[in-house]
Design an enzyme around this catalytic site. Sequence first.
Site, mmCIF file in Angstrom:
data_model
loop_
_atom_site.group_PDB
_atom_site.id
_atom_site.type_symbol
_atom_site.label_atom_id
_atom_site.label_comp_id
_atom_site.label_asym_id
_atom_site.label_seq_id
_atom_site.Cartn_x
_atom_site.Cartn_y
_atom_site.Cartn_z
ATOM 1 N N HIS A 189 29.774 -30.923 35.504
ATOM 2 C CA HIS A 189 30.084 -30.703 36.921
ATOM 3 C C HIS A 189 29.116 -31.468 37.829
ATOM 4 O O HIS A 189 28.657 -30.947 38.848
ATOM 5 C CB HIS A 189 30.030 -29.205 37.252
ATOM 6 N N ASP A 244 28.516 -24.279 32.243
ATOM 7 C CA ASP A 244 29.851 -24.083 31.679
ATOM 8 C C ASP A 244 30.615 -25.413 31.631
ATOM 9 O O ASP A 244 30.248 -26.378 32.291
ATOM 10 C CB ASP A 244 30.650 -23.064 32.493
ATOM 11 N N GLU A 245 31.658 -25.423 30.840
ATOM 12 C CA GLU A 245 32.613 -26.540 30.784
ATOM 13 C C GLU A 245 31.928 -27.900 30.622
ATOM 14 O O GLU A 245 32.355 -28.899 31.202
ATOM 15 C CB GLU A 245 33.511 -26.527 32.027
ATOM 16 N N ALA A 246 30.876 -27.929 29.827
ATOM 17 C CA ALA A 246 30.170 -29.187 29.561
ATOM 18 C C ALA A 246 30.836 -29.899 28.392
ATOM 19 O O ALA A 246 30.214 -30.198 27.370
ATOM 20 C CB ALA A 246 28.696 -28.904 29.275
#
Length: 528
Positions: free
Chosen positions: A274, A337-339
Amino acid sequence: MRVPRRTLAALLVLAAVPAAASCGGAARGDDARPGDEPPVALAPYQRLLPAPVSAHAEGPGYAFGPGTVIRTGPRDDEEVRKVGELLAEQLRGPSGLPLPVVDGVEGDGIRLRIDEGTEGAGEEGYRLESGPGGVTLTARTPAGLFHAGQTLRQLLPVSGPGAVPGGTVTDAPRFAYRGAMVDVARHFFTVEQVKRYLDQLAQYKVNTLHLHLTDDQGWRIAIDSWPRLAEHGGAGEVGGGPGGHWTKDEYRDLVAYAAERYVDVVPEIDMPGHVNAAQAAYAELNCDGKARERYTGIKVGFSSLCVGKERTYEFIDEVLGEIAELTPGKYLHIGGDEAHSTPAADYAAFMDRAQAVVARHGKTVVAWHQLAAARPAPGAVLQYWGHDRTAASEKAAVAAAGSPVILSPADRLYLDMKYDKATKPGLAWAGYVPVRRAYDWDPGAFLTGLPESAVLGVEAPLWTETIATRSDLEYMAFPRVLGLAELGWSPAATRDWASYRLRLAAQGPRLDAQDVNYHRAPDVPWGR
């Protein structure tokens, strides 16, 4: 037959309600929809939200009128004086009364008292007692007095002078952490807009504001050591709008405003994913040394800091150091998150170093629950955002990590999830989240293997991929965020949908008076 305590709590509320009106019975007609029934006239102590530990009406009340004063104790108790001044400000607008704030607690009026021996109050609880001679608010701390004042607001008419009914409230929170998150990265919101939301939250005893300050679409806080983060990385948002960012002084002002309302600010600088806005501002943050284009879509998981570059760790040290200096609260959120573009081994190595940076700057790490798959630092807080379809192994890892947990299940507390298929803003990847679903669950028994003692609290995030206006933000937050407030504050035994929907409906006139744009959930008897 023994009546369970939760059911008994509901019956006590419903006892004062005519049968045909209480739960949308036959008096509405066969073609009426839930929520069309007339508003229910609950007694004042029955309509409090969040539900208190104990509340009962008794004897005559206090006439709240032109002669009312607010008494705050000794002149040298500056913090209590500030609580009294803020309460006076909150009550003057609706009531039209002058409400001077005076020293000393002897005499008629609204009396604010600090008593370290207040039984059962803890750090945020209080006792409220109302009778003909006035209303006494007692707490161990100024935070408790503030919360008592918010309860008093609900016992008074929505507008004009009136009376505080005689009675007593004894109250304290179930969980220490009761939070809401605003994503200002996907769409930019000004400090004044966030202040408005903060005021709405604080009156229902929410005590934490989590700010998602950075993402692929925008960087919203000025950083002196890396000025292009805000200047270039902040100049955009989802859909290609102008974006924007907050100066350090604006951020300080928001933090101070929150502190006056006993709300802690938790800033989030998301990493190692992100990060496209940062990588568009500084080429050196990319492994190939090339700056990225600014991003205006809503896809996730494509960006990653360069884990192998030492410059990356200089960057996070300088950025987190400046954020920590601006933020007096104990927590600093580092995302995590969401790496998807960071290999697992690299992710673990990066989070080791990032957590060490947070500790070096005197803060406690908060990260999304994916940190459980790496190596959470001692004392690190995990924020769980999974849902019913999340893999059992992922849930088990959170429970087994041994870390305190903030619960933000996406199919319960994500305020950007649509109420139903007719909802215009919002997304539905976690499913629809109607008002009852957002409320009707128990945080203390939600994750298998996670005891209530490990639950720090609850938080309702509001992501803004599809939300760009104050009106849409409020519509998606209200009334679901009031369920969050009750889940975080009220005893487990009081959690009952049948009584909650009535108390929620009783908040409608207050929300109307405050010009809050809220969703009139069809199974709540708002009335016309």
